[in-house]
Design a protein around this motif. Structure first.
Motif, PDB file in Angstrom:
ATOM      1  N   ALA A   1       0.864  -1.188   0.000  1.00 31.50           N
ATOM      2  CA  ALA A   1       0.000   0.000   0.000  1.00 31.50           C
ATOM      3  C   ALA A   1       0.894   1.229   0.000  1.00 31.50           C
ATOM      4  O   ALA A   1       2.076   1.148   0.354  1.00 31.50           O
ATOM      5  CB  ALA A   1      -0.890   0.015   1.238  1.00 31.50           C
ATOM      6  N   GLN A   2       0.316   2.351  -0.379  1.00 30.08           N
ATOM      7  CA  GLN A   2       1.058   3.597  -0.255  1.00 30.08           C
ATOM      8  C   GLN A   2       1.349   3.799   1.226  1.00 30.08           C
ATOM      9  O   GLN A   2       0.457   3.660   2.079  1.00 30.08           O
ATOM     10  CB  GLN A   2       0.251   4.761  -0.814  1.00 30.08           C
ATOM     11  N   ASP A   3       2.594   4.095   1.546  1.00 31.70           N
ATOM     12  CA  ASP A   3       2.989   4.210   2.946  1.00 31.70           C
ATOM     13  C   ASP A   3       2.256   5.352   3.638  1.00 31.70           C
ATOM     14  O   ASP A   3       2.121   6.445   3.082  1.00 31.70           O
ATOM     15  CB  ASP A   3       4.496   4.432   3.035  1.00 31.70           C
ATOM     16  N   ARG A   4       1.743   5.056   4.816  1.00 29.55           N
ATOM     17  CA  ARG A   4       1.080   6.051   5.656  1.00 29.55           C
ATOM     18  C   ARG A   4       0.984   5.488   7.072  1.00 29.55           C
ATOM     19  O   ARG A   4       1.015   4.278   7.272  1.00 29.55           O
ATOM     20  CB  ARG A   4      -0.295   6.414   5.111  1.00 29.55           C
ATOM     21  N   PRO A   5       0.896   6.339   8.072  1.00 27.96           N
ATOM     22  CA  PRO A   5       0.801   5.858   9.453  1.00 27.96           C
ATOM     23  C   PRO A   5      -0.445   4.994   9.667  1.00 27.96           C
ATOM     24  O   PRO A   5      -1.493   5.241   9.071  1.00 27.96           O
ATOM     25  CB  PRO A   5       0.695   7.148  10.281  1.00 27.96           C
TER      26      PRO A   5
ATOM     27  N   MET B   1       8.533  -6.510   7.037  1.00 33.50           N
ATOM     28  CA  MET B   1       7.882  -5.369   6.407  1.00 33.50           C
ATOM     29  C   MET B   1       8.878  -4.236   6.229  1.00 33.50           C
ATOM     30  O   MET B   1       9.797  -4.094   7.029  1.00 33.50           O
ATOM     31  CB  MET B   1       6.713  -4.888   7.259  1.00 33.50           C
ATOM     32  N   ALA B   2       8.653  -3.422   5.201  1.00 34.75           N
ATOM     33  CA  ALA B   2       9.556  -2.300   4.954  1.00 34.75           C
ATOM     34  C   ALA B   2       8.885  -1.253   4.087  1.00 34.75           C
ATOM     35  O   ALA B   2       7.946  -1.541   3.354  1.00 34.75           O
ATOM     36  CB  ALA B   2      10.820  -2.794   4.260  1.00 34.75           C
ATOM     37  N   ARG B   3       9.421  -0.047   4.171  1.00 33.69           N
ATOM     38  CA  ARG B   3       9.025   1.039   3.272  1.00 33.69           C
ATOM     39  C   ARG B   3      10.011   1.005   2.122  1.00 33.69           C
ATOM     40  O   ARG B   3      11.224   1.094   2.321  1.00 33.69           O
ATOM     41  CB  ARG B   3       9.097   2.379   3.995  1.00 33.69           C
ATOM     42  N   LEU B   4       9.505   0.854   0.918  1.00 33.85           N
ATOM     43  CA  LEU B   4      10.348   0.774  -0.276  1.00 33.85           C
ATOM     44  C   LEU B   4       9.802   1.712  -1.337  1.00 33.85           C
ATOM     45  O   LEU B   4       8.681   1.532  -1.800  1.00 33.85           O
ATOM     46  CB  LEU B   4      10.375  -0.662  -0.825  1.00 33.85           C
ATOM     47  N   GLY B   5      10.575   2.718  -1.704  1.00 31.90           N
ATOM     48  CA  GLY B   5      10.170   3.627  -2.774  1.00 31.90           C
ATOM     49  C   GLY B   5       8.834   4.302  -2.535  1.00 31.90           C
ATOM     50  O   GLY B   5       8.065   4.485  -3.467  1.00 31.90           O
ATOM     51  N   GLY B   6       8.539   4.643  -1.305  1.00 35.66           N
ATOM     52  CA  GLY B   6       7.278   5.305  -0.988  1.00 35.66           C
ATOM     53  C   GLY B   6       6.112   4.365  -0.770  1.00 35.66           C
ATOM     54  O   GLY B   6       5.022   4.782  -0.411  1.00 35.66           O
TER      55      GLY B   6
END
Length: 172
Positions: free
Chosen positions: A11-15, A37-42
């Motif tokens: 999903a698009q990263d957001r809190p 889990m990780a944030r990758l490229g937004g």
């Protein structure tokens, strides 16, 4: 009867994403077992393993459908039984090289040819501390098949690393 489920989420990263996912699983009666889990490229991406009663799977699907409506894509894979623990020696691989196309392909080819399984892999491209040139870094947890001598794997990896002018460290 308990089922073991593995699924990916993106999903698009957001809190709050992990909280929403954890709530959906808990509300359906599932037990979160493990994840990466990780944030990758937004984007936020992850893989999750849960245990859940077979009778509650349809409830979980309903909760995941609600998440999908909010842009959280989930791909579910079901397996009724938890897989057996892997056999073979564990090893850890660290690699640093000037960035160029094909680094991972060259290393994974050596692993595949020796039937080595990658249990965890992280890669990144960073600026070099002295030169500022792009460096490719990889860190992997490996599972060697029974009978593979770790030193033989190390020799093969070092031969490949020399061809690409990379530093490789294999630790048992």
């Amino acid at each position: 009867m308990a089922s073991h489920l593995v699924f990916t989420v993106i999903a698009q990263d957001r809190p709050g994403l992990v909280d929403r996912l954890a709530t959906a699983i808990a509300d359906a009666g599932g037990n979160w077992v493990e994840s990466s889990m990780a944030r990758l490229g937004g984007e936020f991406a992850g893989i999750v393993s849960i245990d859940i009663d077979e009778a509650a799977i349809s409830s979980l699907h309903e909760k995941f459908d609600l998440l999908l409506q909010d842009g959280i894509a989930i791909t579910l894979r079901s397996d009724a039984n938890r897989p057996a623990a892997p056999s073979g020696k564990a090893a850890h691989l660290d690699l640093v090289s000037q960035d160029h196309p094909g680094i991972l392909r060259q290393i994974t080819r050596v692993l595949r040819e020796r039937n080595v399984s990658i249990e965890h892999l992280e890669t990144e491209v960073v600026a070099g501390s002295m030169s500022g040139e792009s460096l490719f870094k990889a860190s992997a947890d490996l599972r060697l098949p029974d009978g593979l001598d770790p030193s033989a794997l190390g020799d093969a990896l070092h031969a490949t690393a020399a061809d690409m002018m990379a530093d490789i460290n294999l630790i048992e």
